[in-house]
Enzyme design. Structure first.
Site: not given
Length: 510
Positions: A79, A167, A169, A221-227
């Site tokens: 573009c 585009h 993408e 936190s128990g979540g995906v990212d921090s684990s």
């Protein structure tokens, strides 16, 4: 060193999508602002120029220096990038007679050109520009056109330089993935070796070199990212990782105890800290969403500062920051992108806190984090957990936060989430939660009039959180959840369902 594609960002809303499509091709890429080009070394296999909200004809339009790139490395202009290379090397860009936004179809494709291999004539492409290329230099060969756009794509003969005005993408460009693969694999000769296993190996090695024998404090936190961040750091520094799970009083029902239990057996050194009162005090009377986020972030840092002083040789604060957090909080490129909302774990630390930040997942999208977690053999129950915002229920309570409002929302949220699991719908939903609205409405229970709170259920499908669509949950399911919440949660007499998508709405309400 990791081979990569360099993406120069001119402020397009689609730049991050280019990165995602390349990652799907198992090819590492980095986005950098057009005016802060990193050193071009042997690891850079090709360069992509993004679109832009600017016109190439604007006096203040970006004017990148392509001397070290054009004709020396494979180059693809998308573009604005294509228009810039046409206009600045002898062609002409003019305002379009017909606004070129949305779907279009190719009318001509030069299938002999390597970039257009497996791109079908008449395939759909996505246009998003108000200008068009009116003419090109003699050595610019047309490789595709639409009925209205002659120079929809070109190849500069004698060099691996290409430009396309659409585009690829965007999912609406039906053969866009093929075009990008042609560029990345066939033109740039990338080996497609950037896999979750490769990311783990590279990241652990880099963390070992970066951290040495110094200790890291990491907020779980128990979540995906921090684990996933915790396990990566554990592989790198093991005993020097000190995980802390803070009860900020804004967690889901019984989450503090269940999260601590879930980390048993993973070998992580985890300490639970009850800091409810500190967070409630900081939020007292505050209704502004941004100020609430910043207050939660401030206390979060204060708690970690206090805990870090109890750990010998603590020099680092580990965080599970991922790419969408960064994009929404600040411009990822230093360009003109707008701040959508601040995230508590983005933006650096205050001067008084003598810790440096380490964020092993900062360049990953959510789906990539899950794939990395699977490579690390993290329990599927953790990897399959819905995303939960860092500020927790504090941004799902619209208006001021009190302990009583938290209690009400925790009860309602527990019913909704558990109902999704019982109905077999939890894994079909990317993220779900309940919002406590600053609205009270009249109701009738028995023969008595009530005047109580209203809540909104929110459930969305998404891949990475950058965009999301509302989930079409069965009416019977929603009816049962509504009935259960109203009957079992004192203080709620009305339940609504949010059917807005992102954009224009965000997933969270604050």
């Amino acid at each position: 060193m990791q081979e990569m594609i360099l993406i120069l960002d001119f402020g397009s809303q689609y730049t991050q999508l280019i990165a995602r499509r390349l990652r799907e091709l198992n090819t590492y890429c980095e986005i950098h602002p057009w005016n802060k080009v990193p050193t071009i070394d042997e690891n850079v296999k090709g360069v992509i120029l993004s679109g832009s909200p600017f016109s190439t004809r604007d006096a203040n339009a970006p004017k990148p220096d392509l001397f070290a790139i054009k004709g020396k490395l494979p180059l693809l202009g998308v573009c604005f990038g294509a228009q810039y290379m046409a206009q600045n090397f002898g062609g002409e860009v003019l305002p379009s007679k017909i606004r070129e936004y949305g779907r279009a179809n190719l009318a001509f494709v030069d299938s002999s050109n390597v970039l257009m291999r497996d791109v079908n004539e008449k395939s759909q492409v996505w246009m998003s520009h108000g200008d068009t290329i009116a003419s090109v230099p003699e050595n610019y060969k047309v490789i595709c056109s639409t009925a209205d756009v002659k120079f929809a794509g070109y190849h500069i003969e004698g060099e691996e330089t290409y430009g396309i005005q659409f585009h690829p993408e965007v999912y609406h460009s039906t053969d866009g993935a093929s075009l990008l693969r042609n560029f990345v694999v066939d033109i740039c000769k990338c080996s497609q070796s950037w896999t979750p296993d490769a990311f783990v190996e590279t990241t652990v090695t880099e963390l070992k070199e970066k951290l040495g024998d110094e200790s890291v404090i990491l907020g779980l936190s128990g979540g995906v990212d921090s684990s996933v961040a915790a396990v990566l750091l554990h592989h790198a520094i093991c005993k020097n990782l000190h995980c802390i799970f803070v009860d900020n009083g804004l967690l889901r029902k019984d989450e503090f105890e269940s999260v601590l239990e879930s980390y048993k057996g993973m070998g992580l050194n985890v300490k639970g800290v009850n800091a409810k009162d500190k967070f409630y005090a900081a939020l007292e009377g505050e209704k502004d969403p941004e100020k609430k986020r910043k207050a939660i972030g401030r206390v979060f840092i204060e708690v970690f500062d206090e805990e870090s002083k109890k750990v010998a040789n603590a020099k680092w604060l580990g965080q599970g920051t991922i790419y969408p957090d960064v994009i929404e909080s600040v411009s990822a490129t230093g360009g003109p992108s707008a701040t959508i909302k601040s995230h508590h774990n983005v933006g650096g630390l205050p001067d008084y806190m003598k810790l440096q930040v380490v964020e092993p997942l900062r360049a990953l999208f959510k789906d990539e984090v899950r794939r990395v977690g699977k490579s690390l053999d993290i329990d599927s129950a953790i990897l399959g957990r819905h995303p939960f915002p860092g500020p927790g229920l504090g941004i799902r309570i619209l208006g001021d936060v009190t302990a009583e409002k938290v209690r009400i929302l925790q009860e309602a949220d527990s019913i909704f989430i558990n109902s999704l699991k019982e109905a077999g719908l939890y894994d079909d939903v990317w993220q779900a939660g309940v919002m406590l609205l600053p609205v009270q409405s009249v109701g009738v229970m028995g023969d008595e009039r009530t005047y109580e709170n209203a809540v909104a259920l929110r459930a969305v499908s998404s891949t990475d959180g950058m965009t999301a669509d509302w989930c079409h949950l069965p009416y019977e399911f929603l009816a049962k959840v509504s009935n259960d919440i109203i009957n079992r949660v004192k203080g709620i007499n009305r339940v609504t369902y949010d059917i807005s998508s992102k954009p224009p709405a965000t997933i969270e309400w604050e």
